[in-house]
Structures are given as C-alpha cells and as structure tokens.
Design an enzyme around this catalytic site. Structure first.
Site, PDB file in Angstrom:
ATOM      1  N   GLU A 255      89.339  88.209 105.007  1.00 58.01           N
ATOM      2  CA  GLU A 255      89.297  88.499 103.571  1.00 58.01           C
ATOM      3  C   GLU A 255      90.344  87.677 102.801  1.00 58.01           C
ATOM      4  O   GLU A 255      90.086  87.233 101.684  1.00 58.01           O
ATOM      5  CB  GLU A 255      89.534  89.995 103.348  1.00 58.01           C
ATOM      6  CG  GLU A 255      88.374  90.849 103.837  1.00 58.01           C
ATOM      7  CD  GLU A 255      88.647  92.349 103.718  1.00 58.01           C
ATOM      8  OE1 GLU A 255      87.766  93.122 104.108  1.00 58.01           O
ATOM      9  OE2 GLU A 255      89.735  92.743 103.246  1.00 58.01           O
TER      10      GLU A 255
ATOM     11  N   HIS B 250      90.984  97.956  96.743  1.00 60.99           N
ATOM     12  CA  HIS B 250      90.411  97.658  98.067  1.00 60.99           C
ATOM     13  C   HIS B 250      91.544  97.513  99.070  1.00 60.99           C
ATOM     14  O   HIS B 250      92.648  97.093  98.710  1.00 60.99           O
ATOM     15  CB  HIS B 250      89.642  96.327  97.986  1.00 60.99           C
ATOM     16  CG  HIS B 250      89.305  95.742  99.322  1.00 60.99           C
ATOM     17  ND1 HIS B 250      88.164  96.087 100.011  1.00 60.99           N
ATOM     18  CD2 HIS B 250      89.969  94.861 100.119  1.00 60.99           C
ATOM     19  CE1 HIS B 250      88.151  95.434 101.168  1.00 60.99           C
ATOM     20  NE2 HIS B 250      89.228  94.679 101.245  1.00 60.99           N
TER      21      HIS B 250
ATOM     22  N   THR C  84      88.760 106.850 100.226  1.00 62.21           N
ATOM     23  CA  THR C  84      87.803 106.156  99.333  1.00 62.21           C
ATOM     24  C   THR C  84      87.498 106.994  98.086  1.00 62.21           C
ATOM     25  O   THR C  84      87.471 106.478  96.969  1.00 62.21           O
ATOM     26  CB  THR C  84      86.466 105.916 100.091  1.00 62.21           C
ATOM     27  OG1 THR C  84      86.755 105.199 101.288  1.00 62.21           O
ATOM     28  CG2 THR C  84      85.483 105.143  99.247  1.00 62.21           C
TER      29      THR C  84
ATOM     30  N   ASN D 157      86.937 103.004  92.449  1.00 64.58           N
ATOM     31  CA  ASN D 157      88.085 103.604  93.144  1.00 64.58           C
ATOM     32  C   ASN D 157      89.352 102.736  93.142  1.00 64.58           C
ATOM     33  O   ASN D 157      90.171 102.817  94.040  1.00 64.58           O
ATOM     34  CB  ASN D 157      87.681 104.058  94.547  1.00 64.58           C
ATOM     35  CG  ASN D 157      87.254 102.910  95.431  1.00 64.58           C
ATOM     36  OD1 ASN D 157      87.154 101.791  94.969  1.00 64.58           O
ATOM     37  ND2 ASN D 157      87.014 103.194  96.689  1.00 64.58           N
TER      38      ASN D 157
ATOM     39  N   PHE E 208      74.498 101.970  98.371  1.00 66.44           N
ATOM     40  CA  PHE E 208      75.295 101.693  97.176  1.00 66.44           C
ATOM     41  C   PHE E 208      75.604 100.200  96.981  1.00 66.44           C
ATOM     42  O   PHE E 208      76.335  99.831  96.076  1.00 66.44           O
ATOM     43  CB  PHE E 208      76.603 102.497  97.204  1.00 66.44           C
ATOM     44  CG  PHE E 208      77.466 102.260  98.440  1.00 66.44           C
ATOM     45  CD1 PHE E 208      78.281 101.139  98.544  1.00 66.44           C
ATOM     46  CD2 PHE E 208      77.471 103.184  99.477  1.00 66.44           C
ATOM     47  CE1 PHE E 208      79.077 100.930  99.663  1.00 66.44           C
ATOM     48  CE2 PHE E 208      78.272 102.984 100.606  1.00 66.44           C
ATOM     49  CZ  PHE E 208      79.073 101.845 100.694  1.00 66.44           C
TER      50      PHE E 208
ATOM     51  N   TYR F 283      81.164  91.376 100.366  1.00 66.61           N
ATOM     52  CA  TYR F 283      80.737  92.714 100.810  1.00 66.61           C
ATOM     53  C   TYR F 283      79.494  92.663 101.707  1.00 66.61           C
ATOM     54  O   TYR F 283      78.778  93.662 101.815  1.00 66.61           O
ATOM     55  CB  TYR F 283      80.487  93.614  99.601  1.00 66.61           C
ATOM     56  CG  TYR F 283      81.774  94.133  98.991  1.00 66.61           C
ATOM     57  CD1 TYR F 283      82.558  95.080  99.660  1.00 66.61           C
ATOM     58  CD2 TYR F 283      82.228  93.671  97.761  1.00 66.61           C
ATOM     59  CE1 TYR F 283      83.738  95.559  99.118  1.00 66.61           C
ATOM     60  CE2 TYR F 283      83.420  94.147  97.210  1.00 66.61           C
ATOM     61  CZ  TYR F 283      84.153  95.091  97.893  1.00 66.61           C
ATOM     62  OH  TYR F 283      85.323  95.571  97.367  1.00 66.61           O
TER      63      TYR F 283
ATOM     64  N   LYS G 201      90.772  96.462  91.627  1.00 70.76           N
ATOM     65  CA  LYS G 201      89.363  96.302  91.254  1.00 70.76           C
ATOM     66  C   LYS G 201      89.181  96.359  89.726  1.00 70.76           C
ATOM     67  O   LYS G 201      90.093  96.792  88.997  1.00 70.76           O
ATOM     68  CB  LYS G 201      88.546  97.389  91.948  1.00 70.76           C
ATOM     69  CG  LYS G 201      88.489  97.249  93.480  1.00 70.76           C
ATOM     70  CD  LYS G 201      87.633  98.363  94.067  1.00 70.76           C
ATOM     71  CE  LYS G 201      87.461  98.229  95.558  1.00 70.76           C
ATOM     72  NZ  LYS G 201      86.578  99.308  96.095  1.00 70.76           N
TER      73      LYS G 201
HETATM   74  P1  CMP Z   1      85.815 100.426  99.517  1.00 71.12           P
HETATM   75  O1  CMP Z   1      85.808 101.498 100.563  1.00 71.12           O
HETATM   76  O2  CMP Z   1      87.034  99.657  99.218  1.00 71.12           O
HETATM   77  O3  CMP Z   1      84.622  99.385  99.877  1.00 71.12           O
HETATM   78  C1  CMP Z   1      83.272  99.771  99.699  1.00 71.12           C
HETATM   79  C2  CMP Z   1      83.120 100.234  98.278  1.00 71.12           C
HETATM   80  O4  CMP Z   1      81.844 100.691  97.909  1.00 71.12           O
HETATM   81  C3  CMP Z   1      84.002 101.467  98.058  1.00 71.12           C
HETATM   82  O5  CMP Z   1      85.344 101.088  98.139  1.00 71.12           O
HETATM   83  C4  CMP Z   1      83.508 101.914  96.694  1.00 71.12           C
HETATM   84  O6  CMP Z   1      83.984 101.091  95.630  1.00 71.12           O
HETATM   85  C5  CMP Z   1      82.016 101.671  96.881  1.00 71.12           C
HETATM   86  N1  CMP Z   1      81.363 102.907  97.348  1.00 71.12           N
HETATM   87  C6  CMP Z   1      81.566 103.583  98.467  1.00 71.12           C
HETATM   88  N2  CMP Z   1      80.781 104.661  98.555  1.00 71.12           N
HETATM   89  C7  CMP Z   1      80.030 104.660  97.440  1.00 71.12           C
HETATM   90  C8  CMP Z   1      79.012 105.498  96.937  1.00 71.12           C
HETATM   91  N3  CMP Z   1      78.583 106.576  97.615  1.00 71.12           N
HETATM   92  N4  CMP Z   1      78.454 105.176  95.770  1.00 71.12           N
HETATM   93  C9  CMP Z   1      78.841 104.079  95.093  1.00 71.12           C
HETATM   94  N5  CMP Z   1      79.842 103.242  95.519  1.00 71.12           N
HETATM   95  C10 CMP Z   1      80.414 103.526  96.673  1.00 71.12           C
END
Ligand code: CMP
Length: 143
Positions: A127, A116, A92, A113, A58, A50, A10
């Site tokens: 995907e 993905h 996550t 984070n 979020f 997404y 990412k």
């Molecule tokens: P991922 O689980 O790969 O896909 C959904 C993404 O949304 C997650 O990684 C984070 O990058 C983002 N995400 C998940 N939870 C939150 C949160 N509480 N606040 C902001 N971003 C989030």
C-alpha cells in the site's frame, strides 16, 4: 525493529476538517511520518487500491466514497506499527470502536469511517508503494 504501515485520512475526515487532530493523535502515539500527500483518487486508482474488496457488496459504494474528495495517505513507521496503529484507530464501525480511538472520535459511520490502516506488514509495504516512490520515503531520517 521499526515496521511500516499506511494510514489514510479518508475524504469524510478531510471534509470534516479533522486532518490536524488525526495527525496529532498519530504522532503523539509515537509514529514517525515517512511520507505524506494529499491526493484526489481517480476511480481507476481507488479500484486498484481496494481490489481485495471487489467481490464485497459495498465495493461500489467504497469506490464512490474514496473518490468523493481528496484523501491523505501517510506512510508511518514505529515498532509494531500495523497492530499499534489499528489499536489507535479502533474498529471499522465507530459504534464498536473503543473510547478515545480515532474512529470513535472522528468517523461518521461504518462506511465513512475517517481513516484507513493496513492489516499486515506485507500489505503495508504494498500500500505504501501504491502511493509513494522510494524517493518520497524519508528513509533513515529519524535514526
Ligand atoms: P476499511 O476497513 O478501512 O476498508 C474497507 C472499507 O469499506 C471500510 O474501511 C469502510 O470504509 C468500507 N465499508 C466496510 N463495510 C462497509 C459496509 N457494510 N458498507 C459500506 N462500506 C463499508
């Protein structure tokens, strides 16, 4: 039987210069790379990718984040790819991720984070097809 999964390095991890470290962890864990590119997603592309999260609080932050810079989608193949890759990246939220996982090592926080990972075989194929054409996937190369 080899399965596929989609990884994305990412924008935060690209900006933080962790591309090499992350790819090295992926290949050392036994995944074969079937296709890879660097792409700066448009808002429309990120919204489509997404779509499943569009009701989440979020969602708008996620779209801003994923369009904030280039990312690197990588189609991976390995036996048990989805589950093994999710183990390799960790939870996550990096504060909850196990020691030695990609997110523990390289994620900034729960939102930024680093990587993905697909959550099912079915989503992995969807995907991968989002980012790569049939021609771009190196089918049979590692056989
Ligand atoms: P991922 O689980 O790969 O896909 C959904 C993404 O949304 C997650 O990684 C984070 O990058 C983002 N995400 C998940 N939870 C939150 C949160 N509480 N606040 C902001 N971003 C989030």
């Amino acid at each position: 039987m080899a399965n596929k999964t989609l990884a994305i390095i990412k924008p935060d991890a690209v900006k933080d210069n962790y591309i090499g470290e992350i790819i090295s962890m992926i290949t050392k864990a036994g995944f074969n790379i079937k296709a890879m590119k660097m792409i700066h997603l448009t808002k429309a592309q990120a919204q489509k990718f997404y779509e499943v999260h569009k009701e989440r609080p979020f969602y708008n932050d996620l779209i801003d984040y994923m369009t904030s810079g280039p990312c690197i989608p990588i189609a991976l193949e390995k036996e048990n790819a989805v589950e093994d890759y999710r183990k390799l990246i960790g939870a996550t939220d990096p504060t909850q991720a196990e020691e030695g996982t990609i997110r523990k090592l390289y994620a900034r926080n729960k939102q930024f984070n680093a990587v993905h990972g697909s959550d099912s075989d079915e989503n992995a194929l969807r995907e991968i097809a989002f980012f790569f054409s049939e021609k771009e996937l190196l089918e049979n190369y590692y056989d």
